[in-house]
Design a protein around this motif. Sequence first.
Motif, short mmCIF file in Angstrom:
data_model
loop_
_atom_site.label_atom_id
_atom_site.label_comp_id
_atom_site.label_asym_id
_atom_site.label_seq_id
_atom_site.Cartn_x
_atom_site.Cartn_y
_atom_site.Cartn_z
N MET A 1 -30.66 66.18 36.01
CA MET A 1 -30.73 66.54 34.61
C MET A 1 -32.02 65.21 34.26
SD MET A 1 -28.30 64.83 31.89
CE MET A 1 -28.32 64.50 30.46
N GLU A 2 -32.49 65.65 33.46
CA GLU A 2 -34.37 64.72 32.72
C GLU A 2 -33.69 63.78 32.15
OE1 GLU A 2 -37.59 66.45 30.48
OE2 GLU A 2 -35.34 67.14 30.07
N ALA A 3 -32.05 63.81 31.14
CA ALA A 3 -32.31 62.82 30.51
C ALA A 3 -31.44 61.65 30.52
CB ALA A 3 -31.36 63.28 29.21
N PHE A 4 -30.93 61.77 32.92
CA PHE A 4 -30.40 60.42 32.32
C PHE A 4 -31.37 60.83 34.18
CE2 PHE A 4 -27.31 62.62 30.26
CZ PHE A 4 -26.65 61.06 29.91
N SER A 5 -31.74 61.60 34.78
CA SER A 5 -31.96 61.55 36.70
C SER A 5 -33.67 60.99 36.87
CB SER A 5 -32.04 62.87 37.53
OG SER A 5 -32.23 63.75 36.89
N GLY A 6 -34.20 61.32 35.63
CA GLY A 6 -35.55 61.09 35.60
C GLY A 6 -35.57 59.78 36.22
N TYR A 7 -34.90 58.86 35.91
CA TYR A 7 -35.37 57.21 35.49
C TYR A 7 -35.29 57.25 37.54
CZ TYR A 7 -34.31 52.50 36.07
OH TYR A 7 -34.71 51.19 36.48
N PHE A 8 -33.77 57.30 37.99
CA PHE A 8 -34.06 57.08 39.30
C PHE A 8 -35.19 57.74 40.61
CE2 PHE A 8 -29.84 56.76 37.02
CZ PHE A 8 -29.65 55.69 37.41
N SER A 9 -35.45 58.74 39.47
CA SER A 9 -36.75 59.51 40.85
C SER A 9 -38.01 58.98 40.16
CB SER A 9 -37.00 60.98 40.47
OG SER A 9 -37.24 61.19 38.94
N ALA A 238 -28.71 63.94 20.45
CA ALA A 238 -29.48 64.09 21.82
C ALA A 238 -29.59 62.47 22.51
CB ALA A 238 -30.59 65.14 21.07
N PRO A 239 -30.40 62.46 23.79
CA PRO A 239 -30.37 61.09 23.61
C PRO A 239 -31.78 60.49 23.73
CG PRO A 239 -30.01 62.72 25.52
CD PRO A 239 -30.76 63.65 24.98
N ILE A 240 -32.46 59.55 23.17
CA ILE A 240 -33.03 59.03 22.89
C ILE A 240 -34.68 58.71 24.62
CG2 ILE A 240 -34.57 56.92 21.79
CD1 ILE A 240 -32.57 56.76 19.87
N SER A 241 -35.67 59.04 23.54
CA SER A 241 -37.01 58.47 24.40
C SER A 241 -37.74 57.43 24.18
CB SER A 241 -37.50 60.00 24.78
OG SER A 241 -38.25 60.03 25.94
N TYR A 242 -38.32 56.45 25.21
CA TYR A 242 -39.08 55.58 24.01
C TYR A 242 -40.55 56.14 25.15
CZ TYR A 242 -35.68 53.09 22.46
OH TYR A 242 -33.99 52.38 22.26
N MET A 243 -40.50 57.34 25.57
CA MET A 243 -42.07 57.43 26.43
C MET A 243 -42.59 58.14 25.79
SD MET A 243 -41.11 55.27 28.75
CE MET A 243 -42.44 55.33 30.27
N ASP A 245 -44.11 61.17 27.21
CA ASP A 245 -43.96 62.54 27.23
C ASP A 245 -42.26 63.31 27.52
OD1 ASP A 245 -42.67 60.84 29.77
OD2 ASP A 245 -44.09 61.15 30.94
N ARG A 246 -41.65 61.93 26.88
CA ARG A 246 -39.35 61.68 27.07
C ARG A 246 -38.98 62.19 28.04
NH1 ARG A 246 -38.10 62.77 22.43
NH2 ARG A 246 -36.68 64.63 23.44
N GLU A 247 -39.86 61.97 29.72
CA GLU A 247 -39.67 61.98 30.26
C GLU A 247 -37.79 61.28 30.91
OE1 GLU A 247 -40.33 62.11 35.36
OE2 GLU A 247 -41.57 61.77 33.90
N TYR A 248 -37.85 60.06 30.58
CA TYR A 248 -36.57 59.17 30.70
C TYR A 248 -36.52 59.00 29.69
CZ TYR A 248 -40.31 58.23 34.64
OH TYR A 248 -41.55 58.60 35.71
N ARG A 249 -35.22 59.49 29.60
CA ARG A 249 -34.12 59.31 28.23
C ARG A 249 -33.29 58.68 28.48
NH1 ARG A 249 -33.70 65.24 25.78
NH2 ARG A 249 -33.51 65.60 27.97
N THR A 250 -32.39 57.76 27.73
CA THR A 250 -30.84 57.43 27.60
C THR A 250 -30.34 58.15 26.26
OG1 THR A 250 -31.96 55.17 26.38
CG2 THR A 250 -32.12 55.53 28.98
N PRO A 251 -28.91 58.21 26.53
CA PRO A 251 -27.47 58.99 25.15
C PRO A 251 -27.76 57.77 24.51
CG PRO A 251 -26.84 58.15 27.49
CD PRO A 251 -28.18 57.81 28.25
#
Length: 419
Positions: A1-9, A238-243, A245-251
Amino acid sequence: MEAFSGYFSAGRTTKKFIFNIILCHAILSPAVTNLNGQIITTQTDGSEPYPRAVSALFLTIAPDARSAGMAEAGVASDPDINSQHWNPAKYAFIDGKGGISASYSPWLTRLRSDIHLGYISGYYRINDKNVLSGSFRYISLDKIVFIDLTGIEDISYHYELAGDMGYSRKFTNHLSGSLVLRYIQSDIMPVRFIGEELYTKPGRSIAGDVGFYYHNKIGMGTKTASWGIGCNVSNIGAPISYMADREYRTPIPTNLRIGGRFTINLNDNNSISLLADANKLLVPTVPEYGIDSITDDQIILHGMEPPESVIKGMIQSFYDAPGFVKADRTRSVFLEEMHEVIFSTGAEYLYKDRYAVRFGYFHEHLTKGGRQFITAGIRARFIFLDLDLSYLIPLEGSRSLLHNTFRISMTAEFGKSPT
């Protein structure tokens, strides 16, 4: 999932950058004493642990002194001006034409002296069945020292805020419902550019609440009594992104709050209310990851992959925990899900509807944040103004970052029946 898994990659350098974002959340979190709850620690490479965060945790802080004095039990309490945070459906039964309240609390004073929480709420009765309401909250973190990817230190001033409007309607003489629309802005990161491209920015989201409230009266011999139950699901968004490119988001902290109240009128001047609330974050729990020894691919060891849909994530949050490890080394998903439930109990003694004394107990499981405290509060009315004060006493004593937490609220209400 983009909103959660982006961080781990993400790469190792980016992870350290995002860790600073999460640390900012930790500073503002009401569960700052332990970065757990549905904020869990995990590992993806077997060696480097780092926490997950829920964005805009300031939305979960009890903003007013009345419910704070009853250990944050308020979803089914008697309707008051600050019902917007706890359950706006209660406004349909409030005894008044309109009102406004202002609250203030210094936050985590043991950690810093410059964190301040302000809250304004109010309502206006359109007619017997329909009520409009609104609130605005603001938390300031005057100075954050942030080290960016290049190692440059930046000192900047940040804040988080939320504003909302609500509508409550009385369906029957005993049942009401409400809808709320909320704007959230979380400015806890300095704006950064890599070259000419924006890298970080303030996080923003739109969210909504849905609430219901039911109350009724019962007879108890020569005395009268009433009871109420309430349910409120807040911050569905919707989750919030501080990036950029909105790749890394947290709920954001979508939360389910249910509870009840029982009030007995001892006589015309004296009454006692008992309250109990249960809270659960409806946010997917991040699974425990590992590395496949053959393929070096990241795999889920325990738990479930968070879904892309916010609604699916809310449903999955009831059964997606990695599981609590019992003494026999087996895992229980049910136990861990139960550990995620926060319980609040409170009591209020009211004299002539003018003076009140309140107490409460708040319990969060040790593996999910570990906040456990008792609270006390008082109220006094002067003509049409109410003054409420509350004080929090953590059970771990002065070591707790919540030590010496107080709240003060001043409310003015108009068109209320004389008492």
